[in-house]
Design a protein around this motif. Structure first.
Motif, PDB file in Angstrom:
ATOM      1  N   HIS A 201      -5.298   0.603 -12.441  1.00  0.00           N
ATOM      2  CA  HIS A 201      -4.422   1.301 -11.504  1.00  0.00           C
ATOM      3  C   HIS A 201      -3.286   1.982 -12.245  1.00  0.00           C
ATOM      4  O   HIS A 201      -3.119   1.841 -13.457  1.00  0.00           O
ATOM      5  CB  HIS A 201      -3.849   0.315 -10.469  1.00  0.00           C
ATOM      6  CG  HIS A 201      -4.892  -0.388  -9.647  1.00  0.00           C
ATOM      7  ND1 HIS A 201      -5.521   0.203  -8.575  1.00  0.00           N
ATOM      8  CD2 HIS A 201      -5.409  -1.642  -9.747  1.00  0.00           C
ATOM      9  CE1 HIS A 201      -6.382  -0.650  -8.043  1.00  0.00           C
ATOM     10  NE2 HIS A 201      -6.334  -1.774  -8.738  1.00  0.00           N
TER      11      HIS A 201
ATOM     12  N   GLN B  30       2.636   2.966  -9.410  1.00  0.00           N
ATOM     13  CA  GLN B  30       2.327   3.146  -7.994  1.00  0.00           C
ATOM     14  C   GLN B  30       2.197   1.791  -7.303  1.00  0.00           C
ATOM     15  O   GLN B  30       1.440   0.934  -7.715  1.00  0.00           O
ATOM     16  CB  GLN B  30       1.024   3.938  -7.831  1.00  0.00           C
ATOM     17  CG  GLN B  30       0.688   4.266  -6.391  1.00  0.00           C
ATOM     18  CD  GLN B  30      -0.572   5.103  -6.279  1.00  0.00           C
ATOM     19  OE1 GLN B  30      -1.236   5.351  -7.291  1.00  0.00           O
ATOM     20  NE2 GLN B  30      -0.909   5.542  -5.086  1.00  0.00           N
ATOM     21  N   GLY B  31       2.973   1.607  -6.250  1.00  0.00           N
ATOM     22  CA  GLY B  31       2.946   0.366  -5.498  1.00  0.00           C
ATOM     23  C   GLY B  31       2.806   0.607  -4.010  1.00  0.00           C
ATOM     24  O   GLY B  31       2.764   1.745  -3.542  1.00  0.00           O
ATOM     25  N   SER B  32       2.745  -0.467  -3.280  1.00  0.00           N
ATOM     26  CA  SER B  32       2.645  -0.406  -1.822  1.00  0.00           C
ATOM     27  C   SER B  32       3.199  -1.700  -1.255  1.00  0.00           C
ATOM     28  O   SER B  32       2.782  -2.796  -1.675  1.00  0.00           O
ATOM     29  CB  SER B  32       1.187  -0.208  -1.382  1.00  0.00           C
ATOM     30  OG  SER B  32       1.074  -0.325   0.028  1.00  0.00           O
ATOM     31  N   MET B  33       4.116  -1.610  -0.336  1.00  0.00           N
ATOM     32  CA  MET B  33       4.707  -2.800   0.253  1.00  0.00           C
ATOM     33  C   MET B  33       3.692  -3.585   1.084  1.00  0.00           C
ATOM     34  O   MET B  33       3.895  -4.772   1.354  1.00  0.00           O
ATOM     35  CB  MET B  33       5.896  -2.416   1.119  1.00  0.00           C
ATOM     36  CG  MET B  33       7.036  -1.740   0.348  1.00  0.00           C
ATOM     37  SD  MET B  33       7.598  -2.720  -1.073  1.00  0.00           S
ATOM     38  CE  MET B  33       8.328  -4.120  -0.226  1.00  0.00           C
ATOM     39  N   ILE B  34       2.595  -2.929   1.447  1.00  0.00           N
ATOM     40  CA  ILE B  34       1.565  -3.615   2.238  1.00  0.00           C
ATOM     41  C   ILE B  34       0.854  -4.679   1.397  1.00  0.00           C
ATOM     42  O   ILE B  34       0.489  -5.747   1.905  1.00  0.00           O
ATOM     43  CB  ILE B  34       0.557  -2.592   2.809  1.00  0.00           C
ATOM     44  CG1 ILE B  34       1.271  -1.596   3.712  1.00  0.00           C
ATOM     45  CG2 ILE B  34      -0.577  -3.283   3.543  1.00  0.00           C
ATOM     46  CD1 ILE B  34       0.373  -0.494   4.228  1.00  0.00           C
ATOM     47  N   ARG B  35       0.649  -4.382   0.114  1.00  0.00           N
ATOM     48  CA  ARG B  35      -0.100  -5.307  -0.736  1.00  0.00           C
ATOM     49  C   ARG B  35       0.793  -6.033  -1.751  1.00  0.00           C
ATOM     50  O   ARG B  35       0.317  -6.484  -2.783  1.00  0.00           O
ATOM     51  CB  ARG B  35      -1.207  -4.547  -1.469  1.00  0.00           C
ATOM     52  CG  ARG B  35      -0.737  -3.392  -2.337  1.00  0.00           C
ATOM     53  CD  ARG B  35      -1.904  -2.806  -3.126  1.00  0.00           C
ATOM     54  NE  ARG B  35      -1.466  -1.748  -4.035  1.00  0.00           N
ATOM     55  CZ  ARG B  35      -1.497  -0.474  -3.755  1.00  0.00           C
ATOM     56  NH1 ARG B  35      -1.945  -0.069  -2.574  1.00  0.00           N
ATOM     57  NH2 ARG B  35      -1.084   0.424  -4.640  1.00  0.00           N
ATOM     58  N   ARG B  36       2.055  -6.208  -1.442  1.00  0.00           N
ATOM     59  CA  ARG B  36       2.971  -6.861  -2.378  1.00  0.00           C
ATOM     60  C   ARG B  36       2.682  -8.356  -2.488  1.00  0.00           C
ATOM     61  O   ARG B  36       2.263  -9.015  -1.532  1.00  0.00           O
ATOM     62  CB  ARG B  36       4.425  -6.650  -1.934  1.00  0.00           C
ATOM     63  CG  ARG B  36       4.788  -7.277  -0.608  1.00  0.00           C
ATOM     64  CD  ARG B  36       6.185  -6.849  -0.166  1.00  0.00           C
ATOM     65  NE  ARG B  36       7.200  -7.265  -1.112  1.00  0.00           N
ATOM     66  CZ  ARG B  36       7.859  -8.422  -1.027  1.00  0.00           C
ATOM     67  NH1 ARG B  36       7.587  -9.267  -0.052  1.00  0.00           N
ATOM     68  NH2 ARG B  36       8.777  -8.737  -1.910  1.00  0.00           N
TER      69      ARG B  36
ATOM     70  N   TYR C 253      -7.496  -6.514  -7.620  1.00  0.00           N
ATOM     71  CA  TYR C 253      -6.241  -6.905  -8.283  1.00  0.00           C
ATOM     72  C   TYR C 253      -6.443  -8.302  -8.898  1.00  0.00           C
ATOM     73  O   TYR C 253      -5.962  -9.305  -8.365  1.00  0.00           O
ATOM     74  CB  TYR C 253      -5.073  -6.914  -7.298  1.00  0.00           C
ATOM     75  CG  TYR C 253      -4.841  -5.585  -6.633  1.00  0.00           C
ATOM     76  CD1 TYR C 253      -4.152  -4.560  -7.280  1.00  0.00           C
ATOM     77  CD2 TYR C 253      -5.359  -5.322  -5.364  1.00  0.00           C
ATOM     78  CE1 TYR C 253      -3.960  -3.334  -6.676  1.00  0.00           C
ATOM     79  CE2 TYR C 253      -5.168  -4.093  -4.748  1.00  0.00           C
ATOM     80  CZ  TYR C 253      -4.476  -3.105  -5.428  1.00  0.00           C
ATOM     81  OH  TYR C 253      -4.286  -1.874  -4.815  1.00  0.00           O
TER      82      TYR C 253
ATOM     83  N   THR D 295      -0.466  -8.823  -7.559  1.00  0.00           N
ATOM     84  CA  THR D 295       0.469  -7.699  -7.521  1.00  0.00           C
ATOM     85  C   THR D 295       1.899  -8.232  -7.587  1.00  0.00           C
ATOM     86  O   THR D 295       2.163  -9.409  -7.316  1.00  0.00           O
ATOM     87  CB  THR D 295       0.295  -6.860  -6.245  1.00  0.00           C
ATOM     88  OG1 THR D 295       0.514  -7.694  -5.093  1.00  0.00           O
ATOM     89  CG2 THR D 295      -1.105  -6.271  -6.170  1.00  0.00           C
TER      90      THR D 295
ATOM     91  N   GLY E  46       4.134  -4.364  -4.989  1.00  0.00           N
ATOM     92  CA  GLY E  46       2.727  -4.065  -4.746  1.00  0.00           C
ATOM     93  C   GLY E  46       2.026  -3.378  -5.903  1.00  0.00           C
ATOM     94  O   GLY E  46       0.946  -2.822  -5.720  1.00  0.00           O
ATOM     95  N   ARG E  47       2.598  -3.438  -7.087  1.00  0.00           N
ATOM     96  CA  ARG E  47       1.972  -2.822  -8.253  1.00  0.00           C
ATOM     97  C   ARG E  47       1.055  -3.828  -8.948  1.00  0.00           C
ATOM     98  O   ARG E  47       1.347  -5.022  -8.978  1.00  0.00           O
ATOM     99  CB  ARG E  47       3.041  -2.319  -9.222  1.00  0.00           C
ATOM    100  CG  ARG E  47       3.922  -1.223  -8.635  1.00  0.00           C
ATOM    101  CD  ARG E  47       5.105  -0.901  -9.511  1.00  0.00           C
ATOM    102  NE  ARG E  47       6.023  -2.042  -9.640  1.00  0.00           N
ATOM    103  CZ  ARG E  47       7.265  -1.966 -10.122  1.00  0.00           C
ATOM    104  NH1 ARG E  47       7.735  -0.789 -10.524  1.00  0.00           N
ATOM    105  NH2 ARG E  47       8.025  -3.042 -10.194  1.00  0.00           N
TER     106      ARG E  47
END
Length: 303
Positions: free
Chosen positions: A65, A69-75, A84, A88, A92-93
């Motif tokens: 990845h 780039q991250g996402s608070m949904i997958r933190r 992953y 993460t 979410g990274r």
């Protein structure tokens, strides 16, 4: 009439001595390699470090990845999450990606200051040990001033005065390790400068620079290099500590010490994910330490 000349007795003796010196040199390094091969701990540590080096060099190809780039949904996903494998972080990274890319900065900040300190410290230490007198007094008393402060506090103080940043952290760590290498270089040079072959070169009229270049460097650089290798692990830990305190790498750059700082708030949520950067620092430092010990024993460097 033939113009060929036969070698004189002196020339023949010099040729024999040159062949003997070459044989002794080859025999010494062959013995070093033989002793290294018999040391499984050193071999394993060297293999681990080589694999880690290849992994961080080819991080863009191996990382699954984007490290930024991250996402608070997958933190804070757990280890073993699909796509992953190492979980993460708090944003979410992907941890695996950031560990691979973070190894670049951690290794860079662990090795570069030692290389600079090796070059500068060896030069000043050999100068102090060979020349002696007032030059030795000036260099070694200045070195003693730096020894009055613990390495950690000195690195933090210099970095705090210069400000956060990779360049300032490298400069601070270089200044911390220069005095240590100076002391080792001065000590081994003192032991070499009064040996018979150096006295013979001096009596033959060779200049001081020639004596140092031809006779001294080859006998002192080995011990200094082995000692400098042992400093890499300490430098890597100090560099990670500076980043942990906010005096080294700045967010959002991936770096093992900085990752420890940002993940410490998640220690009670995902403890195994939070400790992964620390595990990387620990394994790398231990391997460098054991590798340096193995080299010291193989090269018969006396402490």
């Amino acid at each position: 009439m033939s113009t060929a000349t036969t070698p004189t007795a002196a020339e023949a003796e010099l040729a024999v001595q040159a062949r003997q010196a070459t044989a002794r040199s080859e025999g010494y390094w062959a013995g070093v390699w033989k002793r290294l091969r018999r040391d499984p701990v050193t071999i394993v540590c060297g293999a681990i470090l080589l694999l880690m080096l290849l992994a961080i060099i080819f991080a863009p190809l191996l990382a699954p990845h984007d490290p930024y780039q991250g996402s608070m949904i997958r933190r804070l996903r757990a280890i073993g999450t699909p796509n992953y494998p190492l979980g993460t972080d708090e944003l979410g990274r992907d941890i695996l990606t950031r560990l691979l890319h973070g190894g670049r900065l951690s290794w860079f900040m662990g090795i570069v200051p030692v290389v600079f300190a090796f070059v500068i410290g060896s030069t000043l230490g050999i100068l102090a040990g060979f020349v002696g007198g007032k030059v030795n007094m000036a260099i070694m008393r200045t070195t003693d001033i730096f020894y009055a402060f613990p390495s950690v506090l000195l690195a933090v103080a210099i970095s705090g005065a210069l400000g956060a940043g990779i360049f300032n952290a490298i400069l601070a760590l270089t200044l911390v390790f220069i005095p240590q290498i100076i002391r080792v270089a001065e000590s081994v040079t003192q032991g070499v400068r009064n040996l018979d072959f150096v006295d013979a070169a001096r009596a033959s009229g060779a200049s001081g620079f020639t004596i140092v270049r031809v006779h001294v460097l080859g006998n002192v650089l080995g011990p200094i290099f082995v000692y400098a290798t042992s400093l890499i692990s300490v430098c890597m830990i100090l560099a990670s500590g500076l980043s942990f305190l906010g005096l080294g790498t700045k967010p959002p750059e991936p770096e093992w010490g900085l990752m420890l700082n940002t993940l410490r708030t998640a220690i009670y949520v995902q403890p195994w994910v939070a400790v992964l950067p620390g595990v990387c620092i620990f394994v790398t430092s231990i391997c460098f330490n054991l590798l340096a010990d193995g080299l010291r024993q193989a090269m018969d460097v006396k402490g």
